[in-house]
Design a protein around this motif. Structure first.
Motif, PDB file in Angstrom:
ATOM      1  N   ALA A 145       0.830  -1.199   0.000  1.00  0.00           N
ATOM      2  CA  ALA A 145       0.000   0.000   0.000  1.00  0.00           C
ATOM      3  C   ALA A 145       0.869   1.255   0.000  1.00  0.00           C
ATOM      4  O   ALA A 145       1.982   1.253   0.530  1.00  0.00           O
ATOM      5  CB  ALA A 145      -0.896   0.011   1.237  1.00  0.00           C
ATOM      6  N   PHE A 146       0.330   2.324  -0.586  1.00  0.00           N
ATOM      7  CA  PHE A 146       0.940   3.653  -0.451  1.00  0.00           C
ATOM      8  C   PHE A 146      -0.175   4.654  -0.183  1.00  0.00           C
ATOM      9  O   PHE A 146      -1.105   4.779  -0.977  1.00  0.00           O
ATOM     10  CB  PHE A 146       1.708   4.069  -1.702  1.00  0.00           C
ATOM     11  N   HIS A 147      -0.063   5.379   0.944  1.00  0.00           N
ATOM     12  CA  HIS A 147      -1.123   6.307   1.326  1.00  0.00           C
ATOM     13  C   HIS A 147      -0.616   7.721   1.602  1.00  0.00           C
ATOM     14  O   HIS A 147      -1.422   8.593   1.937  1.00  0.00           O
ATOM     15  CB  HIS A 147      -1.874   5.769   2.538  1.00  0.00           C
ATOM     16  N   GLY A 148       0.691   7.965   1.475  1.00  0.00           N
ATOM     17  CA  GLY A 148       1.182   9.318   1.686  1.00  0.00           C
ATOM     18  C   GLY A 148       2.457   9.344   2.501  1.00  0.00           C
ATOM     19  O   GLY A 148       2.933   8.316   2.983  1.00  0.00           O
ATOM     20  N   MET A 149       3.007  10.563   2.687  1.00  0.00           N
ATOM     21  CA  MET A 149       4.349  10.708   3.261  1.00  0.00           C
ATOM     22  C   MET A 149       4.373  11.375   4.632  1.00  0.00           C
ATOM     23  O   MET A 149       5.452  11.625   5.166  1.00  0.00           O
ATOM     24  CB  MET A 149       5.226  11.499   2.290  1.00  0.00           C
ATOM     25  N   THR A 150       3.212  11.702   5.208  1.00  0.00           N
ATOM     26  CA  THR A 150       3.196  12.218   6.574  1.00  0.00           C
ATOM     27  C   THR A 150       3.048  11.038   7.540  1.00  0.00           C
ATOM     28  O   THR A 150       2.743   9.922   7.125  1.00  0.00           O
ATOM     29  CB  THR A 150       2.071  13.244   6.755  1.00  0.00           C
ATOM     30  N   ILE A 151       3.226  11.286   8.827  1.00  0.00           N
ATOM     31  CA  ILE A 151       3.413  10.180   9.767  1.00  0.00           C
ATOM     32  C   ILE A 151       2.238   9.209   9.805  1.00  0.00           C
ATOM     33  O   ILE A 151       2.420   7.993   9.757  1.00  0.00           O
ATOM     34  CB  ILE A 151       3.713  10.722  11.189  1.00  0.00           C
ATOM     35  N   GLY A 152       1.009   9.733   9.897  1.00  0.00           N
ATOM     36  CA  GLY A 152      -0.146   8.841   9.926  1.00  0.00           C
ATOM     37  C   GLY A 152      -0.265   8.028   8.651  1.00  0.00           C
ATOM     38  O   GLY A 152      -0.493   6.813   8.682  1.00  0.00           O
ATOM     39  N   SER A 153      -0.098   8.692   7.513  1.00  0.00           N
ATOM     40  CA  SER A 153      -0.194   8.014   6.218  1.00  0.00           C
ATOM     41  C   SER A 153       0.932   6.992   6.043  1.00  0.00           C
ATOM     42  O   SER A 153       0.722   5.904   5.488  1.00  0.00           O
ATOM     43  CB  SER A 153      -0.144   9.033   5.081  1.00  0.00           C
ATOM     44  N   LEU A 154       2.124   7.342   6.505  1.00  0.00           N
ATOM     45  CA  LEU A 154       3.245   6.403   6.430  1.00  0.00           C
ATOM     46  C   LEU A 154       3.002   5.152   7.260  1.00  0.00           C
ATOM     47  O   LEU A 154       3.455   4.065   6.913  1.00  0.00           O
ATOM     48  CB  LEU A 154       4.542   7.073   6.892  1.00  0.00           C
ATOM     49  N   SER A 155       2.277   5.310   8.370  1.00  0.00           N
ATOM     50  CA  SER A 155       2.036   4.157   9.250  1.00  0.00           C
ATOM     51  C   SER A 155       1.204   3.090   8.549  1.00  0.00           C
ATOM     52  O   SER A 155       1.253   1.916   8.923  1.00  0.00           O
ATOM     53  CB  SER A 155       1.348   4.603  10.543  1.00  0.00           C
ATOM     54  N   VAL A 156       0.419   3.478   7.526  1.00  0.00           N
ATOM     55  CA  VAL A 156      -0.380   2.500   6.782  1.00  0.00           C
ATOM     56  C   VAL A 156       0.161   2.284   5.373  1.00  0.00           C
ATOM     57  O   VAL A 156      -0.508   1.726   4.502  1.00  0.00           O
ATOM     58  CB  VAL A 156      -1.867   2.925   6.740  1.00  0.00           C
ATOM     59  N   THR A 157       1.396   2.737   5.129  1.00  0.00           N
ATOM     60  CA  THR A 157       2.085   2.533   3.855  1.00  0.00           C
ATOM     61  C   THR A 157       3.032   1.344   3.984  1.00  0.00           C
ATOM     62  O   THR A 157       3.667   1.161   5.022  1.00  0.00           O
ATOM     63  CB  THR A 157       2.860   3.814   3.462  1.00  0.00           C
ATOM     64  N   GLY A 158       3.125   0.536   2.911  1.00  0.00           N
ATOM     65  CA  GLY A 158       3.888  -0.700   3.004  1.00  0.00           C
ATOM     66  C   GLY A 158       5.355  -0.582   2.634  1.00  0.00           C
ATOM     67  O   GLY A 158       6.165  -1.397   3.064  1.00  0.00           O
TER      68      GLY A 158
END
Length: 424
Positions: A145-158
């Motif tokens: 997954a890729f959901h973004g580059m800020t901390i919350g989004s990075l936490s759900v990025t693979g």
């Protein structure tokens, strides 16, 4: 002078003054000066076919004539440019148009939230409201997954490279396999087993977030059946379903929302990139009314009132007043798939694999670095195309949705010549 030496001289300012974090200017070492429709031109007058479309932010092409004229007139008439979340005419017009053209015909009922203007802003707001509404903190995401580059989004990025860039541990997320088999059981059974084992009520996640087609993760397209099953699991366990349609939405897969063929109704939808119509920063988060439990100003941002983007976005939505635009996308998507299959058959040594759907397709090439070499050679020949996937193993096609069949064929002709050269 060789091409490499000329490019080095051309890019000297960027190399000396700009941060090493830059990426696209390394792969496409030229200075672009003009863009129209599905084409770009550089300072030497060289023409390029654009199979990148601003990473999916330019679904309606570069410098659409009508959008362009409306923006010029608005500026010349001293229209309000910056307004945070104050009421403005462009904001009202966009809200009315989105409701009338997109939501009502699809029998969808959402509150429209304007977070900050980027994709990661809409994802952050989605994660926050899901946690606020449920009182839980964990979010389930999926491999690649890729959901973004800020901390919350990075936490759900693979992607581990991007995750490591956070510099701190990323918590409160669990990664599940994306529409595939794991340990001889399908990913739905794997997900259900996890929830059943964690079923005390305390450990239940707040939300499940997913992309229906994983863009940066390698053009992995979920089946409609899998999407339906995920929605069913969310309903069964009282988990909010978040669809990240930042790249796959706004028509990229053929329908306005990428999940429409599955017949599902997510609790929260994230939109950015092409929602702005002409490439201007804009994002919206769609929230089912019962979950719109924000206090005033609880999530805000200085640039959540981009009136120029609202004007272009409102014009872009006219494409969706009938089915004609959607039908044309799907028709041309079939041509893209035909050209991909032709390349796979013609160049058997690539051992290529077709992936994706709509105007979000790609060719998987497993040999290390070969996809990068093909894209570099394509650039030299006048085609802008990038790679994706955890190992940059996918040649990824994201042309503007307005490209004609001639443009698609010309782009793939260039790609074939590039492949021939690289395989020599």
């Amino acid at each position: 002078m060789t091409t490499a030496v000329l490019n080095n001289e051309k890019m000297k300012t960027f190399e000396e003054l700009e941060s090493s974090v830059r990426s696209y200017s390394r792969g496409w070492p030229t200075i672009f000066t003009k863009a129209k429709g599905y084409k770009l031109w550089d300072i030497d007058g060289k023409e390029y076919i654009d199979f990148f479309a601003g990473a999916g932010a330019l679904n309606y092409g570069h410098n659409n004539d009508v959008m362009q004229q409306k923006l010029i007139e608005y500026i010349q008439n001293d229209g309000i440019i910056h307004s945070l979340d104050m009421g403005t005419t462009p904001r009202k017009n966009f809200l009315d148009q989105f409701n009338d053209v997109i939501l009502k015909p699809r029998q969808l009922d959402y509150k429209i939230m304007f977070p900050g203007p980027t994709g990661t802003n809409t994802v952050e707001s989605a994660l926050k409201i899901a946690r606020k509404v449920t009182g839980r903190d964990t979010v389930i995401s999926f491999t690649n997954a890729f959901h973004g580059m800020t901390i919350g989004s990075l936490s759900v990025t693979g992607n581990s490279f991007k995750r490591h860039g956070a510099g701190i541990p990323l918590h409160h997320s669990v990664s599940m396999p994306f529409d595939e088999y794991v340990e001889d059981q399908d990913s739905i059974a794997y997900l259900e087993r996890f929830l059943e084992d964690s079923g005390s009520g305390v450990a239940l996640p707040a939300a499940i977030i997913l992309e229906t087609v994983q863009g940066e993760g390698g053009i992995n397209a979920a089946s409609m059946e899998w999407l339906k099953k995920v929605e069913s699991i969310c309903k069964r366990w009282d988990i909010l379903l978040i669809i990240d349609d930042v790249q796959a939405g706004c028509g990229r897969t053929g329908t306005f929302f990428s999940f429409e063929p599955a017949g599902i109704k997510p609790d929260i939808i994230c939109l950015s990139k092409s929602i702005g119509g002409i490439g201007l920063p804009m994002a919206i988060t769609l929230i089912k009314p019962e979950f719109d439990q924000w206090g005033p100003g609880e999530h805000n941002g200085t640039f959540r009132g981009n009136n120029l983007a609202f004007i272009a976005a409102t014009e872009a939505l006219t494409n969706w007043e009938t089915d004609a635009f959607s039908n044309s996308i799907q028709q041309k998507a079939n041509l893209i798939r035909e050209r991909i299959e032709s390349i796979i058959n013609k160049f058997s040594t690539l051992q290529g694999e077709a992936r994706g759907r709509g105007f979000m397709q790609g060719i998987v090439i497993q040999e290390a670095d070969l996809a990068n070499k093909i894209c570099a050679e394509a650039f030299n020949r006048g085609l802008i195309v990038e790679t994706s996937g955890p190992n940059d193993e996918v040649v990824k096609f994201l042309p503007p949705l307005i490209i004609e069949e001639e443009g698609i064929n010309n782009g793939f002709d260039i790609l074939e010549e590039a492949i021939k050269q690289v395989l020599k």
